[in-house]
Design a protein around this motif. Structure first.
Motif, PDB file in Angstrom:
ATOM      1  N   ASN A 164       0.807  -1.229   0.000  1.00  0.00           N
ATOM      2  CA  ASN A 164       0.000   0.000   0.000  1.00  0.00           C
ATOM      3  C   ASN A 164       0.839   1.277   0.000  1.00  0.00           C
ATOM      4  O   ASN A 164       0.326   2.360   0.304  1.00  0.00           O
ATOM      5  CB  ASN A 164      -0.969   0.024   1.187  1.00  0.00           C
ATOM      6  CG  ASN A 164      -2.021  -1.062   1.087  1.00  0.00           C
ATOM      7  OD1 ASN A 164      -2.536  -1.340   0.012  1.00  0.00           O
ATOM      8  ND2 ASN A 164      -2.334  -1.693   2.209  1.00  0.00           N
ATOM      9  N   THR A 165       2.111   1.164  -0.323  1.00  0.00           N
ATOM     10  CA  THR A 165       2.987   2.327  -0.493  1.00  0.00           C
ATOM     11  C   THR A 165       3.391   2.410  -1.957  1.00  0.00           C
ATOM     12  O   THR A 165       3.789   1.407  -2.558  1.00  0.00           O
ATOM     13  CB  THR A 165       4.243   2.209   0.387  1.00  0.00           C
ATOM     14  OG1 THR A 165       3.868   2.311   1.765  1.00  0.00           O
ATOM     15  CG2 THR A 165       5.242   3.321   0.070  1.00  0.00           C
ATOM     16  N   LEU A 166       3.275   3.600  -2.533  1.00  0.00           N
ATOM     17  CA  LEU A 166       3.686   3.809  -3.919  1.00  0.00           C
ATOM     18  C   LEU A 166       5.197   4.004  -3.942  1.00  0.00           C
ATOM     19  O   LEU A 166       5.713   5.038  -3.516  1.00  0.00           O
ATOM     20  CB  LEU A 166       2.977   5.034  -4.509  1.00  0.00           C
ATOM     21  CG  LEU A 166       3.298   5.365  -5.973  1.00  0.00           C
ATOM     22  CD1 LEU A 166       2.829   4.243  -6.894  1.00  0.00           C
ATOM     23  CD2 LEU A 166       2.652   6.685  -6.372  1.00  0.00           C
ATOM     24  N   ALA A 167       5.915   3.010  -4.417  1.00  0.00           N
ATOM     25  CA  ALA A 167       7.378   3.046  -4.475  1.00  0.00           C
ATOM     26  C   ALA A 167       7.819   3.421  -5.894  1.00  0.00           C
ATOM     27  O   ALA A 167       7.392   2.799  -6.862  1.00  0.00           O
ATOM     28  CB  ALA A 167       7.965   1.701  -4.079  1.00  0.00           C
ATOM     29  N   ILE A 168       8.683   4.427  -5.978  1.00  0.00           N
ATOM     30  CA  ILE A 168       9.119   4.939  -7.277  1.00  0.00           C
ATOM     31  C   ILE A 168      10.633   5.005  -7.318  1.00  0.00           C
ATOM     32  O   ILE A 168      11.263   5.641  -6.468  1.00  0.00           O
ATOM     33  CB  ILE A 168       8.539   6.345  -7.553  1.00  0.00           C
ATOM     34  CG1 ILE A 168       7.016   6.336  -7.468  1.00  0.00           C
ATOM     35  CG2 ILE A 168       8.987   6.855  -8.919  1.00  0.00           C
ATOM     36  CD1 ILE A 168       6.390   7.722  -7.560  1.00  0.00           C
ATOM     37  N   ASN A 169      11.218   4.337  -8.291  1.00  0.00           N
ATOM     38  CA  ASN A 169      12.628   4.525  -8.628  1.00  0.00           C
ATOM     39  C   ASN A 169      12.658   5.233  -9.976  1.00  0.00           C
ATOM     40  O   ASN A 169      12.461   4.606 -11.010  1.00  0.00           O
ATOM     41  CB  ASN A 169      13.369   3.195  -8.705  1.00  0.00           C
ATOM     42  CG  ASN A 169      14.764   3.351  -9.312  1.00  0.00           C
ATOM     43  OD1 ASN A 169      15.310   4.452  -9.369  1.00  0.00           O
ATOM     44  ND2 ASN A 169      15.339   2.246  -9.766  1.00  0.00           N
ATOM     45  N   PRO A 170      12.892   6.561  -9.981  1.00  0.00           N
ATOM     46  CA  PRO A 170      12.860   7.292 -11.246  1.00  0.00           C
ATOM     47  C   PRO A 170      14.093   7.086 -12.107  1.00  0.00           C
ATOM     48  O   PRO A 170      14.144   7.575 -13.238  1.00  0.00           O
ATOM     49  CB  PRO A 170      12.763   8.750 -10.786  1.00  0.00           C
ATOM     50  CG  PRO A 170      13.453   8.757  -9.457  1.00  0.00           C
ATOM     51  CD  PRO A 170      13.158   7.424  -8.839  1.00  0.00           C
ATOM     52  N   GLY A 171      15.085   6.350 -11.584  1.00  0.00           N
ATOM     53  CA  GLY A 171      16.341   6.207 -12.319  1.00  0.00           C
ATOM     54  C   GLY A 171      17.182   7.460 -12.157  1.00  0.00           C
ATOM     55  O   GLY A 171      17.013   8.242 -11.220  1.00  0.00           O
ATOM     56  N   ARG A 172      18.106   7.663 -13.098  1.00  0.00           N
ATOM     57  CA  ARG A 172      18.982   8.837 -13.069  1.00  0.00           C
ATOM     58  C   ARG A 172      18.645   9.755 -14.236  1.00  0.00           C
ATOM     59  O   ARG A 172      18.447   9.280 -15.361  1.00  0.00           O
ATOM     60  CB  ARG A 172      20.446   8.414 -13.161  1.00  0.00           C
ATOM     61  CG  ARG A 172      20.887   7.412 -12.098  1.00  0.00           C
ATOM     62  CD  ARG A 172      20.880   8.017 -10.714  1.00  0.00           C
ATOM     63  NE  ARG A 172      21.381   7.083  -9.709  1.00  0.00           N
ATOM     64  CZ  ARG A 172      21.371   7.305  -8.409  1.00  0.00           C
ATOM     65  NH1 ARG A 172      20.849   8.429  -7.940  1.00  0.00           N
ATOM     66  NH2 ARG A 172      21.846   6.417  -7.555  1.00  0.00           N
ATOM     67  N   LEU A 173      18.608  11.055 -13.967  1.00  0.00           N
ATOM     68  CA  LEU A 173      18.254  12.018 -15.002  1.00  0.00           C
ATOM     69  C   LEU A 173      19.311  12.072 -16.107  1.00  0.00           C
ATOM     70  O   LEU A 173      18.995  12.330 -17.263  1.00  0.00           O
ATOM     71  CB  LEU A 173      18.079  13.405 -14.392  1.00  0.00           C
ATOM     72  CG  LEU A 173      17.508  14.487 -15.295  1.00  0.00           C
ATOM     73  CD1 LEU A 173      16.108  14.109 -15.786  1.00  0.00           C
ATOM     74  CD2 LEU A 173      17.465  15.823 -14.568  1.00  0.00           C
ATOM     75  N   ALA A 174      20.544  11.806 -15.741  1.00  0.00           N
ATOM     76  CA  ALA A 174      21.630  11.779 -16.721  1.00  0.00           C
ATOM     77  C   ALA A 174      22.452  10.517 -16.514  1.00  0.00           C
ATOM     78  O   ALA A 174      22.723  10.121 -15.378  1.00  0.00           O
ATOM     79  CB  ALA A 174      22.515  13.012 -16.592  1.00  0.00           C
ATOM     80  N   LYS A 175      22.822   9.877 -17.609  1.00  0.00           N
ATOM     81  CA  LYS A 175      23.665   8.685 -17.567  1.00  0.00           C
ATOM     82  C   LYS A 175      24.844   8.915 -18.494  1.00  0.00           C
ATOM     83  O   LYS A 175      24.739   8.761 -19.713  1.00  0.00           O
ATOM     84  CB  LYS A 175      22.867   7.452 -17.983  1.00  0.00           C
ATOM     85  CG  LYS A 175      21.747   7.100 -17.015  1.00  0.00           C
ATOM     86  CD  LYS A 175      21.057   5.811 -17.397  1.00  0.00           C
ATOM     87  CE  LYS A 175      19.963   5.450 -16.379  1.00  0.00           C
ATOM     88  NZ  LYS A 175      19.274   4.186 -16.737  1.00  0.00           N
ATOM     89  N   GLY A 176      25.962   9.296 -17.896  1.00  0.00           N
ATOM     90  CA  GLY A 176      27.127   9.621 -18.714  1.00  0.00           C
ATOM     91  C   GLY A 176      26.854  10.863 -19.544  1.00  0.00           C
ATOM     92  O   GLY A 176      26.390  11.888 -19.040  1.00  0.00           O
ATOM     93  N   ALA A 177      27.092  10.764 -20.839  1.00  0.00           N
ATOM     94  CA  ALA A 177      26.870  11.902 -21.739  1.00  0.00           C
ATOM     95  C   ALA A 177      25.463  11.909 -22.315  1.00  0.00           C
ATOM     96  O   ALA A 177      25.105  12.824 -23.065  1.00  0.00           O
ATOM     97  CB  ALA A 177      27.899  11.872 -22.870  1.00  0.00           C
ATOM     98  N   SER A 178      24.656  10.909 -21.989  1.00  0.00           N
ATOM     99  CA  SER A 178      23.306  10.813 -22.558  1.00  0.00           C
ATOM    100  C   SER A 178      22.255  11.082 -21.491  1.00  0.00           C
ATOM    101  O   SER A 178      22.536  11.124 -20.289  1.00  0.00           O
ATOM    102  CB  SER A 178      23.082   9.425 -23.165  1.00  0.00           C
ATOM    103  OG  SER A 178      23.212   8.431 -22.167  1.00  0.00           O
ATOM    104  N   GLY A 179      21.019  11.277 -21.948  1.00  0.00           N
ATOM    105  CA  GLY A 179      19.917  11.517 -21.023  1.00  0.00           C
ATOM    106  C   GLY A 179      19.464  10.243 -20.341  1.00  0.00           C
ATOM    107  O   GLY A 179      19.663   9.136 -20.851  1.00  0.00           O
ATOM    108  N   GLY A 180      18.856  10.396 -19.185  1.00  0.00           N
ATOM    109  CA  GLY A 180      18.363   9.250 -18.435  1.00  0.00           C
ATOM    110  C   GLY A 180      16.855   9.255 -18.339  1.00  0.00           C
ATOM    111  O   GLY A 180      16.162   9.413 -19.344  1.00  0.00           O
TER     112      GLY A 180
END
Length: 219
Positions: A164-180
């Motif tokens: 009953n908990t909304l768990a969010i892993n958004p990842g990383r906004l940037a990964k190296g030289a590319s977008g995440g």
């Protein structure tokens, strides 16, 4: 090399990018939580918030809020728990688990469930971070379990309903030289027929995970 210090660069981005964007969205509020990856902040967990008086004017502090890591926020009666330490990755390297025959595996949900059942943002000792045991109580949940858990990690992004908990892993906004990736989440209000008319102030389960829409967006 940078022509200025990391702290100066942080303040430059805050003033030249973040604050002008907030001026265009008058109702938007920003919460900044530090990370152990920050080159200009204390390398210890839990981390204190950035010094607001050092970076923001009194008027700007009404729109930008500096919070510690981890932190528990209350937004319109919705409790949001945040930690920027990669607790999921660290738990995954230490966990030993076996699924019963015929039961589907949900590794990410199981890792999040460790946090919920042990009521803490970093239930791992020995720790994979420089843990300050003198401030260990600050890494525990308050007297309620968060409705939403934000757990950025190097592991694959996900959105899950865990106990009953909304768990969010958004990842990383940037990964190296590319977008995440990042997460976009909308929490809808409860329906009027779900609130007892005769006892509107009676405590009741929020069920945020059941009335939320969340997606992970790739940059």
């Amino acid at each position: 090399t940078l022509p200025r210090t990391f702290e100066d660069e942080f303040q430059h981005v805050l003033r030249e990018v973040v604050l002008p964007a907030l001026e265009r969205c008058s109702c938007t509020r920003l919460v900044v939580v530090p990370s152990l990856r920050d080159a200009h902040h204390d390398y210890v967990y839990p981390q204190p918030p950035f010094d607001a008086a050092r970076f923001l004017t009194e008027a700007e502090r009404k729109k930008v809020h500096f919070a510690p890591n981890p932190c528990t926020l209350s937004v319109n009666e919705t409790t949001v728990g945040v930690t920027t330490a990669d607790v999921l990755f660290h738990l995954g390297t230490q966990e030993t688990a076996r699924n019963p025959p015929g039961q589907a595996s949900d590794r990410m949900g199981r890792l999040v469930d460790h946090l919920i059942k042990q009521r803490g943002y970093y239930p791992l000792k020995p720790a994979g971070v420089p843990l300050d045991f003198a401030h260990l109580p600050q890494t525990m949940f308050p007297n309620v379990t968060p409705d939403v858990l934000l757990l950025p990690s190097d592991l694959r992004h996900f959105v899950k309903d865990v106990s009953n908990t909304l768990a969010i892993n958004p990842g990383r906004l940037a990964k190296g030289a590319s977008g995440g990736t990042f997460a976009h989440t909308t929490i809808y209000p409860m329906r009027r027929n779900e609130i007892p008319a005769d006892k509107p102030d009676k405590p009741m389960a929020h069920r945020v995970a059941k009335r939320a829409a969340s997606e992970v967006v790739r940059v």
